[in-house]
Design an enzyme around this catalytic site. Structure first.
Site, PDB file in Angstrom:
ATOM      1  N   SER A  19    -120.418 -50.207  28.617  1.00  7.37           N
ATOM      2  CA  SER A  19    -119.347 -49.259  28.914  1.00  7.37           C
ATOM      3  C   SER A  19    -118.084 -49.774  28.234  1.00  7.37           C
ATOM      4  O   SER A  19    -118.019 -50.952  27.849  1.00  7.37           O
ATOM      5  CB  SER A  19    -119.120 -49.183  30.440  1.00  7.37           C
ATOM      6  OG  SER A  19    -117.906 -48.546  30.757  1.00  7.37           O
ATOM      7  N   TYR A  43    -117.887 -53.792  38.605  1.00  5.00           N
ATOM      8  CA  TYR A  43    -118.556 -53.020  37.556  1.00  5.00           C
ATOM      9  C   TYR A  43    -118.203 -53.559  36.180  1.00  5.00           C
ATOM     10  O   TYR A  43    -119.081 -53.740  35.327  1.00  5.00           O
ATOM     11  CB  TYR A  43    -118.159 -51.546  37.675  1.00  5.00           C
ATOM     12  CG  TYR A  43    -118.776 -50.647  36.635  1.00  5.00           C
ATOM     13  CD1 TYR A  43    -120.137 -50.360  36.654  1.00  5.00           C
ATOM     14  CD2 TYR A  43    -117.995 -50.064  35.631  1.00  5.00           C
ATOM     15  CE1 TYR A  43    -120.704 -49.529  35.700  1.00  5.00           C
ATOM     16  CE2 TYR A  43    -118.552 -49.233  34.679  1.00  5.00           C
ATOM     17  CZ  TYR A  43    -119.905 -48.964  34.712  1.00  5.00           C
ATOM     18  OH  TYR A  43    -120.467 -48.141  33.767  1.00  5.00           O
TER      19      TYR A  43
END
Length: 280
Positions: free
Chosen positions: A137, A150
């Protein structure tokens, strides 16, 4: 485009994984796809051809992963391309998140990816070919407040992918870590993003970020997941694919700007940085 290849895609019942699997099947590839619940996967993909192999897999369980790899080899004869796509977001400040919540985030996003890599590598080494895509990401390049756990998992995915690329290059195996920006999938609304149960009132910025993601960003992302899937399929057909692949103009802009910021900060603190050697 890469056709008639055998793909193994995790986390395929929704989001980018689902879009990718559908594109691959449309293009004539053979696809083994995994999900925690195989019925949801079968319903979502809606393909009853012999080119599609749906598998119920617990990525945190090595035996389950091993079985899935073996079933794929048995069904299709080999595996050409692996996409480690499964994962989930965890929101909340690091102080708010519990040990259990963060470890669960790492178990799926990092150790699940490592389990697949370890179990598939003997086959790829033997055939001296293959391409591993690890889905990270932009949060694997930029730390975002309120998404620290995350981000940490995705930073780990970027790092292990870089290391893996060097390790497997002698075997003719390629590695690409993919960092998407914001794409219009159901990632934000399908249970793929969880939030810590313990909320501390002082962290108002974290609550504001959650509101923004849920009520402003969700459903209005600029990225087209169909084009993201096609970009990955195209990359898989390249002779010399990149180790790092950003997807989306927003990803390119944000990561590029962060690199400029880092270079500036490194330069500003160069004197202290270079002051630590023994005196000659």
């Amino acid at each position: 485009m890469s056709k008639n290849k055998i793909w193994f895609v995790t986390g395929a019942s929704k989001g980018l994984g689902l879009v990718l699997v559908k594109q691959l099947l449309k293009n004539g590839n053979q696809v083994a796809a995994t999900s925690r619940t195989v019925d949801d996967l079968i319903k979502a993909v809606n393909d009853d051809t012999k080119r599609f192999l749906p598998l119920a897999v617990d990525l945190t369980n090595e035996a389950s992963v091993q079985q899935a790899i073996e079933q794929t080899i048995e069904a299709f004869g080999k595996i050409d391309i692996i996409v480690n796509n499964a994962g989930f977001g965890l929101g909340g400040s690091l102080e708010e998140l519990t040990d259990q919540e963060i470890r669960q985030n790492f178990d799926v996003n990092v150790f699940g990816t490592l389990n697949v890599i370890r179990k598939v590598m003997p086959y790829l080494r033997k055939q001296k070919s293959g391409h591993i895509f690890n889905i990270a990401s932009i949060s694997g390049y930029i730390g975002v407040g309120g998404m620290g756990s995350y981000c940490a998992t995705k930073f780990a995915v970027v790092g292990l992918s870089e290391a893996l690329a060097g390790e497997v290059e002698p075997f003719g195996i390629k590695v690409t870590v993919v960092a998407p920006g914001y794409f219009r999938t159901n990632f934000l609304s399908s249970g793929s993003v969880m939030y810590g149960k313990n909320q501390i009132e002082d962290y108002k910025a974290v609550r504001e970020m959650k509101y923004f993601l849920d009520n402003v960003m969700n459903g209005k992302q600029q990225g087209d997941p169909e084009k993201a899937a096609l970009a990955m399929i195209r990359t898989a057909s390249e002779t010399n694919p990149p180790i790092h692949l950003l997807l989306g103009p927003d990803a390119y802009k944000m990561v590029s700007e962060n690199l400029v910021y880092l270079q500036k900060e490194f330069g500003e603190w160069k004197e202290i940085t270079c002051s630590t050697d023994f005196d000659k």
